[in-house]
Design a protein around this motif. Sequence first.
Motif, short mmCIF file in Angstrom:
data_model
loop_
_atom_site.label_atom_id
_atom_site.label_comp_id
_atom_site.label_asym_id
_atom_site.label_seq_id
_atom_site.Cartn_x
_atom_site.Cartn_y
_atom_site.Cartn_z
N GLY A 56 0.85 -1.18 0.00
CA GLY A 56 0.00 0.00 0.00
C GLY A 56 0.89 1.23 0.00
N SER A 57 0.28 2.39 -0.09
CA SER A 57 1.08 3.62 -0.13
C SER A 57 1.93 3.79 1.13
N ASP A 58 1.45 3.29 2.27
CA ASP A 58 2.24 3.39 3.50
C ASP A 58 3.52 2.58 3.40
N ASP A 59 3.48 1.46 2.69
CA ASP A 59 4.68 0.65 2.51
C ASP A 59 5.67 1.34 1.59
N LEU A 60 5.18 2.07 0.60
CA LEU A 60 6.06 2.78 -0.32
C LEU A 60 6.81 3.90 0.39
N ASP A 61 6.22 4.43 1.45
CA ASP A 61 6.84 5.50 2.23
C ASP A 61 7.89 4.98 3.21
N GLU A 62 7.93 3.67 3.40
CA GLU A 62 8.85 3.06 4.36
C GLU A 62 10.25 2.95 3.75
N PRO A 63 11.24 3.63 4.32
CA PRO A 63 12.60 3.59 3.77
C PRO A 63 13.16 2.16 3.71
N GLY A 64 13.71 1.80 2.55
CA GLY A 64 14.35 0.51 2.38
C GLY A 64 13.43 -0.67 2.16
N TYR A 65 12.11 -0.44 2.18
CA TYR A 65 11.16 -1.56 2.08
C TYR A 65 11.27 -2.29 0.75
N LEU A 66 11.16 -1.56 -0.36
CA LEU A 66 11.21 -2.22 -1.67
C LEU A 66 12.58 -2.84 -1.93
N GLU A 67 13.64 -2.18 -1.47
CA GLU A 67 14.98 -2.73 -1.64
C GLU A 67 15.09 -4.10 -0.98
N GLN A 68 14.55 -4.21 0.22
CA GLN A 68 14.65 -5.47 0.96
C GLN A 68 13.73 -6.54 0.39
N VAL A 69 12.49 -6.18 0.11
CA VAL A 69 11.51 -7.17 -0.36
C VAL A 69 11.89 -7.74 -1.73
N TYR A 70 12.29 -6.86 -2.64
CA TYR A 70 12.59 -7.31 -4.00
C TYR A 70 14.08 -7.52 -4.26
N ASN A 71 14.91 -7.31 -3.24
CA ASN A 71 16.36 -7.49 -3.35
C ASN A 71 16.93 -6.70 -4.53
N ILE A 72 16.64 -5.39 -4.52
CA ILE A 72 17.08 -4.51 -5.60
C ILE A 72 17.83 -3.32 -5.03
N SER A 73 18.53 -2.62 -5.90
CA SER A 73 19.31 -1.45 -5.47
C SER A 73 18.38 -0.29 -5.13
N GLU A 74 18.94 0.70 -4.47
CA GLU A 74 18.18 1.90 -4.12
C GLU A 74 17.68 2.62 -5.37
N GLU A 75 18.51 2.67 -6.40
CA GLU A 75 18.13 3.32 -7.66
C GLU A 75 16.98 2.58 -8.34
N ASP A 76 17.05 1.25 -8.40
CA ASP A 76 15.97 0.47 -9.01
C ASP A 76 14.69 0.57 -8.18
N ALA A 77 14.85 0.58 -6.87
CA ALA A 77 13.69 0.71 -5.99
C ALA A 77 13.01 2.07 -6.19
N SER A 78 13.79 3.10 -6.44
CA SER A 78 13.22 4.42 -6.68
C SER A 78 12.36 4.42 -7.93
N GLU A 79 12.82 3.75 -8.98
CA GLU A 79 12.02 3.65 -10.22
C GLU A 79 10.75 2.84 -9.99
N LEU A 80 10.87 1.72 -9.28
CA LEU A 80 9.71 0.89 -8.98
C LEU A 80 8.73 1.65 -8.10
N ARG A 81 9.24 2.34 -7.09
CA ARG A 81 8.39 3.12 -6.18
C ARG A 81 7.61 4.19 -6.95
N SER A 82 8.29 4.87 -7.85
CA SER A 82 7.65 5.90 -8.66
C SER A 82 6.49 5.33 -9.46
N PHE A 83 6.69 4.16 -10.04
CA PHE A 83 5.60 3.51 -10.78
C PHE A 83 4.48 3.07 -9.84
N LEU A 84 4.82 2.46 -8.73
CA LEU A 84 3.79 1.93 -7.83
C LEU A 84 2.95 3.02 -7.18
N TYR A 85 3.51 4.21 -6.99
CA TYR A 85 2.71 5.31 -6.47
C TYR A 85 1.53 5.62 -7.41
#
Length: 88
Positions: A56-85
């Motif tokens: 949910g949007s609250d998870d997207l606001d959580e620092p490091g969440y996408l990086e940890q869950v999907y095992n991706i870099s901070e840069e890749d997580a930023s792109e994914l986060r931008s799309f998921l918002y």
Amino acid sequence: MSERFYLYDDTEETKTRFVSFMGENQRFDLAITSTSRHYGKHLVLDMLSNRFAIIGSDDLDEPGYLEQVYNISEEDASELRSFLYEVV
């Protein structure tokens, strides 16, 4: 063999969106399932890495969440986060 004990066994209509996009460093192939099961959050499956999360949007606001869950870099997580918002 003893009788199976179910915690729940429900069937629900869902809506799934399949989307693929190319980021700067990697491709994302996602299946995004909408259901009322998870309190308005979406089940997001990355089909290339076989990783998923309930997001949910609250998870997207959580620092490091996408990086940890999907095992991706901070840069890749930023792109994914931008799309998921746009989606959640």
